[in-house]
Write an enzyme that holds these catalytic residues in place. Structure first.
Site, PDB file in Angstrom:
ATOM      1  N   PRO A  24       0.806  -1.224   0.039  1.00 43.41           N
ATOM      2  CA  PRO A  24      -0.144  -0.008  -0.124  1.00 43.41           C
ATOM      3  C   PRO A  24       0.972   1.227   0.087  1.00 43.41           C
ATOM      4  CG  PRO A  24      -0.067  -1.265   1.960  1.00 43.41           C
ATOM      5  CD  PRO A  24       0.643  -1.902   1.325  1.00 43.41           C
ATOM      6  N   CYS A  26       0.809   5.592  -0.350  1.00 41.52           N
ATOM      7  CA  CYS A  26      -0.073   6.579  -0.372  1.00 41.52           C
ATOM      8  C   CYS A  26       0.080   7.381  -1.776  1.00 41.52           C
ATOM      9  CB  CYS A  26       0.154   7.654   0.782  1.00 41.52           C
ATOM     10  SG  CYS A  26      -0.485   7.091   2.460  1.00 41.52           S
ATOM     11  N   GLN A 101      -5.801  -1.212   2.955  1.00 41.15           N
ATOM     12  CA  GLN A 101      -5.252  -0.764   4.274  1.00 41.15           C
ATOM     13  C   GLN A 101      -6.171   0.309   4.873  1.00 41.15           C
ATOM     14  OE1 GLN A 101      -1.737   1.590   4.891  1.00 41.15           O
ATOM     15  NE2 GLN A 101      -0.527  -0.541   5.337  1.00 41.15           N
ATOM     16  N   TYR A 182       1.326   5.887  12.802  1.00 40.41           N
ATOM     17  CA  TYR A 182       0.156   6.370  12.745  1.00 40.41           C
ATOM     18  C   TYR A 182      -0.767   5.872  14.062  1.00 40.41           C
ATOM     19  CZ  TYR A 182       1.303   7.601   8.176  1.00 40.41           C
ATOM     20  OH  TYR A 182       2.119   7.883   7.172  1.00 40.41           O
ATOM     21  N   LEU A 301      12.884  -2.603   0.596  1.00 41.34           N
ATOM     22  CA  LEU A 301      14.303  -2.562  -0.163  1.00 41.34           C
ATOM     23  C   LEU A 301      14.384  -3.892  -0.628  1.00 41.34           C
ATOM     24  CD1 LEU A 301      16.734   0.087   1.495  1.00 41.34           C
ATOM     25  CD2 LEU A 301      15.205   0.200  -0.454  1.00 41.34           C
ATOM     26  N   GLY A 324       7.164  -2.160  -3.343  1.00 41.30           N
ATOM     27  CA  GLY A 324       6.537  -0.726  -3.229  1.00 41.30           C
ATOM     28  C   GLY A 324       7.285   0.171  -4.527  1.00 41.30           C
TER      29      GLY A 324
END
Length: 370
Positions: A24, A26, A101, A182, A301, A324
């Protein structure tokens, strides 16, 4: 060689064709929390790239739970309809299963998108009041307001309602965001949670609200569908949430019906010192996998090498690898990894002619340059 990376795996009644997950990420491109044509192109393209699972970005349970004004939410009929349009497109044309998510930014909310500087919003920019377990700021951001118990119960209900919307949209899998500093992570870490009630102090107390949220979400989510959580296994700061506590948290989650732990690190405190290197977070997930006896996803990574991803799965360090930035750079990462590893994988129907094995048949007169 039989590739472990491209072997199927089943969580509850969901079978994924391989162990590759698009993480996921943003996008900071929603309109009042709703997905738009950007998401249709972004997620639609990724869904055709042969990863077993594509995860939709952190999608927040309330407008004031967003990181920035351009972040995604799933708290209105408009949000639900806009995201369903995107997911329906992915199902029609893609090959990946779709996950989402769900989270809340807590004290890390009310900030600019990273491309605009990532600083706290000013009143002129539409800043809103943030909340957290304690009135402790994130770096130089404004201090959040400490949540009351009544507000915590409201947030549990907001998470439950977001899950109900995710089910109506048709997602295959959901994940609670419990990492990267978060709200859920804030409750877990003594660096952000200095409450003196039953939700602060000991690990048992700091886990209490996160477990309440997870339990409510799991109860709303269909029993045949898998649900997991992203956890930052260490804050990389002395006195913060640590790997020992992450293992205990994973055990408690498993008892509530958690199906996997997506293991990341950091994001809670600006003082963090992270030793970045290829696969630097893998050992944290490996430990949780072994000691909590629960499937794990490793992220960080990894996508620079198909061989590295293969080794992580084949050696039992994780059950999934998450890609990602490399998926943004190469949305067909899984195709190319399969070719490198001598494995087979799914191709979107419209793209079947791109299979390497078919090229000599389609182009019999083609000759590679000398």
């Amino acid at each position: 060689m039989t590739s472990k990376l491209f072997s199927p795996i089943t969580l509850r009644e969901l079978t994924l064709s391989n162990r590759i997950v698009v993480s996921p990420m943003c996008q900071y491109n929603s309109n009042e929390g709703s997905a738009n044509d950007w998401h249709l192109a972004h997620l639609g393209g990724l869904s055709m790239g042969a990863a077993g699972l594509v995860m939709v970005e952190m999608t927040n349970v309330a407008l004031d739970g967003r990181i920035s004004p351009r972040c995604a939410t799933l708290c209105s009929d408009e949000n639900e309809a806009a995201l369903k349009r995107v997911v329906d497109f992915c199902r029609t044309y893609g090959v990946a299963k779709m996950g989402i998510q769900i989270g809340h930014a807590g004290r890390k909310g009310s900030q600019q998108p990273p491309a605009l500087g990532g600083k706290a919003l000013t009143a002129e920019e539409g800043a809103w009041e943030t909340v957290g377990p304690s009135a402790i700021p994130f770096g130089d951001f404004p201090a959040p307001r400490a949540l009351t118990r009544a507000e915590m119960l409201d947030l549990i209900e907001a998470h439950r309602q977001a899950v109900a919307r995710a089910e109506r949209i048709g997602f295959d899998l959901i994940e609670m965001h419990g990492g990267h500093g978060y709200l859920i992570h804030q409750f877990l870490s003594p660096l952000a949670n200095q409450r003196t009630d039953e939700f602060g102090g000991s690990l048992e107390n700091r886990m209490r609200f996160p477990l309440e949220v997870f339990k409510a979400m799991r109860a709303e989510w269909p029993a045949h569908k898998p649900m997991g959580i992203r956890v930052s296994a260490t804050d990389w700061v002395e006195g913060g949430f640590n790997p020992d506590e992450a293992v205990e948290f994973a055990k408690a989650l498993k008892a509530l019906g958690c199906d996997f732990i997506d293991v990341t690190t950091g994001g809670l405190d600006h003082r963090q010192q992270i030793p970045l290197a290829a696969g630097y977070q893998v050992p944290f997930g490996e430990r949780i996998r072994k000691e909590a006896d629960i499937p794990t996803m490793s992220v960080g990574l990894i996508g620079g090498s198909a061989q590295q991803a293969e080794e992580i799965i084949a050696s039992g360090k994780a059950d999934f690898v998450m890609i990602g930035r490399d998926a943004l750079y190469d949305p067909r990462w899984a195709w190319h990894a399969a070719e490198e590893l001598g494995a087979t994988t799914d191709y979107a129907p419209k793209y079947g002619m791109a299979r390497p094995a078919l090229r000599p048949q389609l182009y019999p007169n083609h000759r590679a340059p000398a």
